[in-house]
Design a protein around this motif. Structure first.
Motif, PDB file in Angstrom:
ATOM      1  N   GLY A  52      -4.630  12.320   3.505  1.00 56.50           N
ATOM      2  CA  GLY A  52      -5.127  13.480   4.233  1.00 56.50           C
ATOM      3  C   GLY A  52      -4.934  13.327   5.730  1.00 56.50           C
ATOM      4  O   GLY A  52      -4.609  12.250   6.225  1.00 56.50           O
ATOM      5  N   PRO A  53      -5.162  14.405   6.478  1.00 57.18           N
ATOM      6  CA  PRO A  53      -4.829  14.427   7.903  1.00 57.18           C
ATOM      7  C   PRO A  53      -5.737  13.593   8.807  1.00 57.18           C
ATOM      8  O   PRO A  53      -5.386  13.338   9.952  1.00 57.18           O
ATOM      9  N   THR A  54      -6.887  13.142   8.303  1.00 56.84           N
ATOM     10  CA  THR A  54      -7.803  12.380   9.156  1.00 56.84           C
ATOM     11  C   THR A  54      -7.528  10.882   9.137  1.00 56.84           C
ATOM     12  O   THR A  54      -8.224  10.122   9.798  1.00 56.84           O
ATOM     13  N   ALA A  55      -6.548  10.439   8.391  1.00 55.72           N
ATOM     14  CA  ALA A  55      -6.158   9.027   8.277  1.00 55.72           C
ATOM     15  C   ALA A  55      -7.253   8.227   7.569  1.00 55.72           C
ATOM     16  O   ALA A  55      -8.001   8.779   6.771  1.00 55.72           O
ATOM     17  N   LEU A  56      -7.325   6.936   7.847  1.00 57.92           N
ATOM     18  CA  LEU A  56      -8.265   6.036   7.173  1.00 57.92           C
ATOM     19  C   LEU A  56      -9.336   5.541   8.138  1.00 57.92           C
ATOM     20  O   LEU A  56      -9.034   5.375   9.320  1.00 57.92           O
ATOM     21  N   PRO A  57     -10.520   5.258   7.707  1.00 61.75           N
ATOM     22  CA  PRO A  57     -11.054   5.574   6.386  1.00 61.75           C
ATOM     23  C   PRO A  57     -11.295   7.078   6.248  1.00 61.75           C
ATOM     24  O   PRO A  57     -11.365   7.797   7.237  1.00 61.75           O
ATOM     25  N   CYS A  58     -11.438   7.517   5.007  1.00 63.76           N
ATOM     26  CA  CYS A  58     -11.680   8.930   4.729  1.00 63.76           C
ATOM     27  C   CYS A  58     -12.519   9.034   3.463  1.00 63.76           C
ATOM     28  O   CYS A  58     -12.894   8.024   2.880  1.00 63.76           O
ATOM     29  N   GLY A  59     -12.811  10.240   3.033  1.00 63.91           N
ATOM     30  CA  GLY A  59     -13.669  10.446   1.872  1.00 63.91           C
ATOM     31  C   GLY A  59     -13.155   9.793   0.598  1.00 63.91           C
ATOM     32  O   GLY A  59     -13.931   9.309  -0.218  1.00 63.91           O
ATOM     33  N   GLY A  60     -11.867   9.739   0.408  1.00 65.63           N
ATOM     34  CA  GLY A  60     -11.292   9.159  -0.798  1.00 65.63           C
ATOM     35  C   GLY A  60     -11.015   7.673  -0.714  1.00 65.63           C
ATOM     36  O   GLY A  60     -10.860   6.991  -1.726  1.00 65.63           O
ATOM     37  N   TYR A  61     -10.940   7.142   0.510  1.00 67.35           N
ATOM     38  CA  TYR A  61     -10.598   5.732   0.718  1.00 67.35           C
ATOM     39  C   TYR A  61     -11.503   5.186   1.822  1.00 67.35           C
ATOM     40  O   TYR A  61     -11.341   5.509   2.996  1.00 67.35           O
ATOM     41  N   ALA A  62     -12.468   4.372   1.432  1.00 70.08           N
ATOM     42  CA  ALA A  62     -13.528   3.933   2.346  1.00 70.08           C
ATOM     43  C   ALA A  62     -13.105   2.873   3.363  1.00 70.08           C
ATOM     44  O   ALA A  62     -13.838   2.589   4.296  1.00 70.08           O
ATOM     45  N   SER A  63     -11.952   2.293   3.206  1.00 72.29           N
ATOM     46  CA  SER A  63     -11.492   1.254   4.128  1.00 72.29           C
ATOM     47  C   SER A  63     -10.387   1.801   5.019  1.00 72.29           C
ATOM     48  O   SER A  63      -9.718   2.784   4.673  1.00 72.29           O
ATOM     49  N   ASP A  64     -10.166   1.157   6.155  1.00 74.59           N
ATOM     50  CA  ASP A  64      -9.029   1.552   6.992  1.00 74.59           C
ATOM     51  C   ASP A  64      -7.770   0.764   6.627  1.00 74.59           C
ATOM     52  O   ASP A  64      -6.773   0.815   7.336  1.00 74.59           O
ATOM     53  N   HIS A  65      -7.814   0.053   5.497  1.00 71.38           N
ATOM     54  CA  HIS A  65      -6.653  -0.647   4.948  1.00 71.38           C
ATOM     55  C   HIS A  65      -6.445  -0.189   3.504  1.00 71.38           C
ATOM     56  O   HIS A  65      -7.407   0.024   2.771  1.00 71.38           O
ATOM     57  N   ILE A  66      -5.208  -0.059   3.099  1.00 69.61           N
ATOM     58  CA  ILE A  66      -4.875   0.303   1.717  1.00 69.61           C
ATOM     59  C   ILE A  66      -4.867  -0.967   0.874  1.00 69.61           C
ATOM     60  O   ILE A  66      -4.322  -1.997   1.285  1.00 69.61           O
ATOM     61  N   ALA A  67      -5.466  -0.900  -0.303  1.00 72.73           N
ATOM     62  CA  ALA A  67      -5.509  -2.058  -1.199  1.00 72.73           C
ATOM     63  C   ALA A  67      -4.094  -2.453  -1.648  1.00 72.73           C
ATOM     64  O   ALA A  67      -3.277  -1.586  -1.970  1.00 72.73           O
ATOM     65  N   LEU A  68      -3.839  -3.736  -1.651  1.00 76.65           N
ATOM     66  CA  LEU A  68      -2.565  -4.259  -2.140  1.00 76.65           C
ATOM     67  C   LEU A  68      -2.801  -4.905  -3.500  1.00 76.65           C
ATOM     68  O   LEU A  68      -3.806  -5.597  -3.701  1.00 76.65           O
ATOM     69  N   CYS A  69      -1.906  -4.681  -4.421  1.00 72.13           N
ATOM     70  CA  CYS A  69      -2.021  -5.291  -5.738  1.00 72.13           C
ATOM     71  C   CYS A  69      -0.627  -5.561  -6.277  1.00 72.13           C
ATOM     72  O   CYS A  69       0.246  -4.695  -6.191  1.00 72.13           O
ATOM     73  N   ALA A  70      -0.420  -6.744  -6.795  1.00 76.25           N
ATOM     74  CA  ALA A  70       0.884  -7.105  -7.365  1.00 76.25           C
ATOM     75  C   ALA A  70       0.664  -7.901  -8.639  1.00 76.25           C
ATOM     76  O   ALA A  70      -0.359  -8.574  -8.811  1.00 76.25           O
ATOM     77  N   GLU A  71       1.623  -7.821  -9.533  1.00 78.37           N
ATOM     78  CA  GLU A  71       1.609  -8.598 -10.763  1.00 78.37           C
ATOM     79  C   GLU A  71       2.665  -9.700 -10.631  1.00 78.37           C
ATOM     80  O   GLU A  71       3.802  -9.427 -10.259  1.00 78.37           O
ATOM     81  N   PHE A  72       2.261 -10.909 -10.935  1.00 79.63           N
ATOM     82  CA  PHE A  72       3.169 -12.053 -10.921  1.00 79.63           C
ATOM     83  C   PHE A  72       3.235 -12.647 -12.324  1.00 79.63           C
ATOM     84  O   PHE A  72       2.319 -12.460 -13.110  1.00 79.63           O
ATOM     85  N   GLU A  73       4.308 -13.348 -12.594  1.00 77.54           N
ATOM     86  CA  GLU A  73       4.391 -14.069 -13.868  1.00 77.54           C
ATOM     87  C   GLU A  73       4.813 -15.504 -13.599  1.00 77.54           C
ATOM     88  O   GLU A  73       5.539 -15.786 -12.655  1.00 77.54           O
ATOM     89  N   TRP A  74       4.315 -16.399 -14.481  1.00 79.46           N
ATOM     90  CA  TRP A  74       4.706 -17.800 -14.420  1.00 79.46           C
ATOM     91  C   TRP A  74       5.978 -17.967 -15.204  1.00 79.46           C
ATOM     92  O   TRP A  74       6.111 -17.445 -16.296  1.00 79.46           O
ATOM     93  N   GLN A  75       6.902 -18.719 -14.694  1.00 83.44           N
ATOM     94  CA  GLN A  75       8.191 -18.987 -15.361  1.00 83.44           C
ATOM     95  C   GLN A  75       8.099 -20.275 -16.150  1.00 83.44           C
ATOM     96  O   GLN A  75       7.506 -21.203 -15.762  1.00 83.44           O
TER      97      GLN A  75
END
Length: 75
Positions: A52-75
């Motif tokens: 949305g136009p107000t940037a972060l944080p906002c009503g839908g996202y309470a932090s001023d950083h976006i969550a990072l998530c990744a999946e890793f696998e062991w070889q």
């Protein structure tokens, strides 16, 4: 250390400060390549229309950083 390439226009924080707009990548995930851990996938980053136009944080996202998530696998 390794790092996933990011698409153009991606950002992990976006806010308006007294000195102006700040939109950039300042959050990272680090791992060591060659030790049996391989990145498989990651969440896509949010874009301006989802936040949305107000940037972060906002009503839908309470932090001023976006969550990072990744999946890793062991070889």
């Amino acid at each position: 250390a390794g790092g996933a390439a990011t698409g153009s226009g991606e950002f992990s924080t976006w806010k308006f400060r007294s000195k102006g707009e700040s939109k950039r990548i300042i959050d990272h995930m680090w791992w060591t390549e060659g030790r049996g851990l391989t990145p498989v996938s990651r969440w896509r980053m949010l874009d301006e229309t989802e936040i949305g136009p107000t940037a972060l944080p906002c009503g839908g996202y309470a932090s001023d950083h976006i969550a990072l998530c990744a999946e890793f696998e062991w070889q």
